[in-house]
Motif scaffolding. Structure first.
Motif, PDB file in Angstrom:
ATOM      1  N   VAL A 124       0.843  -1.200   0.000  1.00  0.00           N
ATOM      2  CA  VAL A 124       0.000   0.000   0.000  1.00  0.00           C
ATOM      3  C   VAL A 124       0.875   1.245   0.000  1.00  0.00           C
ATOM      4  O   VAL A 124       1.804   1.373   0.797  1.00  0.00           O
ATOM      5  N   GLU A 125       0.539   2.176  -0.900  1.00  0.00           N
ATOM      6  CA  GLU A 125       1.269   3.439  -1.050  1.00  0.00           C
ATOM      7  C   GLU A 125       0.278   4.591  -0.937  1.00  0.00           C
ATOM      8  O   GLU A 125      -0.930   4.390  -1.123  1.00  0.00           O
ATOM      9  N   ASP A 126       0.777   5.777  -0.630  1.00  0.00           N
ATOM     10  CA  ASP A 126      -0.133   6.921  -0.609  1.00  0.00           C
ATOM     11  C   ASP A 126      -0.401   7.412  -2.031  1.00  0.00           C
ATOM     12  O   ASP A 126      -1.534   7.400  -2.502  1.00  0.00           O
ATOM     13  N   VAL A 127       0.645   7.826  -2.745  1.00  0.00           N
ATOM     14  CA  VAL A 127       0.506   8.305  -4.117  1.00  0.00           C
ATOM     15  C   VAL A 127       1.529   7.596  -5.005  1.00  0.00           C
ATOM     16  O   VAL A 127       2.694   7.465  -4.621  1.00  0.00           O
ATOM     17  N   THR A 128       1.093   7.142  -6.165  1.00  0.00           N
ATOM     18  CA  THR A 128       2.012   6.519  -7.125  1.00  0.00           C
ATOM     19  C   THR A 128       2.204   7.454  -8.319  1.00  0.00           C
ATOM     20  O   THR A 128       1.243   8.033  -8.818  1.00  0.00           O
ATOM     21  N   THR A 129       3.458   7.597  -8.744  1.00  0.00           N
ATOM     22  CA  THR A 129       3.772   8.392  -9.938  1.00  0.00           C
ATOM     23  C   THR A 129       4.449   7.494 -10.968  1.00  0.00           C
ATOM     24  O   THR A 129       3.905   7.226 -12.027  1.00  0.00           O
ATOM     25  N   THR A 130       5.628   6.998 -10.631  1.00  0.00           N
ATOM     26  CA  THR A 130       6.297   6.033 -11.518  1.00  0.00           C
ATOM     27  C   THR A 130       6.167   4.611 -10.983  1.00  0.00           C
ATOM     28  O   THR A 130       6.422   3.656 -11.700  1.00  0.00           O
ATOM     29  N   GLY A 131       5.808   4.486  -9.711  1.00  0.00           N
ATOM     30  CA  GLY A 131       5.696   3.163  -9.099  1.00  0.00           C
ATOM     31  C   GLY A 131       7.008   2.606  -8.607  1.00  0.00           C
ATOM     32  O   GLY A 131       7.078   1.450  -8.186  1.00  0.00           O
ATOM     33  N   GLY A 132       8.059   3.424  -8.637  1.00  0.00           N
ATOM     34  CA  GLY A 132       9.386   2.934  -8.269  1.00  0.00           C
ATOM     35  C   GLY A 132       9.473   2.410  -6.843  1.00  0.00           C
ATOM     36  O   GLY A 132      10.017   1.331  -6.602  1.00  0.00           O
ATOM     37  N   SER A 133       8.942   3.156  -5.880  1.00  0.00           N
ATOM     38  CA  SER A 133       9.012   2.720  -4.482  1.00  0.00           C
ATOM     39  C   SER A 133       8.228   1.439  -4.260  1.00  0.00           C
ATOM     40  O   SER A 133       8.655   0.544  -3.522  1.00  0.00           O
TER      41      SER A 133
END
Length: 201
Positions: A124-133
């Motif tokens: 679970v992530e807060d915001v995804t941009t590239t998805g790298g994390s």
């Protein structure tokens, strides 16, 4: 493991989620460097929304509802941004919650966190941009022996281009322009650059 039935009987729409951000002043305009290294004229400061436990709980319950019935053993988020929302999702699913953090430049389970063989993990992530994390967390979990069930997020701002190889279920999508630093029009205009994310790069 005893799993709690989700309390998110009403699912949040994309509009409702973005209204939460606007209400808390968490959808910012300016010149920002994202965690990915890209630049943007808009930034989502999730901490301003998640600082309210009731709102964090509502968002967590809505994400959990998307994975209800998937038999989640643990929920894992990337530090720092994913910790609070992962905790709320885990609370709703009745699952253990952990987080990965950077050590020597890569995401790892630390602080005694460990995976029991073949545990079913939700990232679970807060915001995804590239998805790298998220991909780094997935890699760390797979190396530890986990089975990745899916990925949840509050907002996907990737433009729909992210593929994780497992079901990806964000609560909302937001189209935001991003720029490579060398071709950033905001830099060319001389606008001051802000680095509001948790990883200062």
């Amino acid at each position: 493991m005893n799993r709690k039935s989700t309390g998110a009987d009403r699912k949040l729409t994309s509009v409702q989620v973005l209204e939460m951000f606007e209400k808390r002043g968490a959808l910012l305009s300016g010149h920002f460097q994202l965690t990915s290294g890209l630049h943007s004229d808009r930034y989502l400061q999730c901490a301003l929304v998640l600082q309210y436990p009731e709102t964090a709980g509502e968002l967590g319950a809505a994400i959990a509802a998307k994975f209800q019935g998937d038999e989640i053993d643990c929920v894992v988020g990337p530090a720092v941004g994913g910790i609070v929302i992962a905790h709320e999702v885990g609370r709703e699913l009745g699952a253990r919650v952990m987080f990965c953090e950077r050590e020597a430049g890569s995401m790892k389970l630390r602080r005694g966190f460990a995976i029991a063989g073949n545990e079913r993990a939700l990232v679970v992530e807060d915001v995804t941009t590239t998805g790298g994390s998220v991909r780094e967390v997935m890699s760390a979990l797979e190396k530890a022996g986990a089975v990745i069930v899916g990925v949840g997020a509050i907002i996907d701002r990737s433009g729909g281009g992210i593929k994780f190889g497992v079901p990806f279920k964000p609560l909302a999508k937001l189209e935001v322009s991003t720029f490579e630093p060398r071709s950033c029009p905001l830099c060319k205009q001389g606008l001051p650059l802000s680095k509001p994310g948790s990883r200062q790069i």
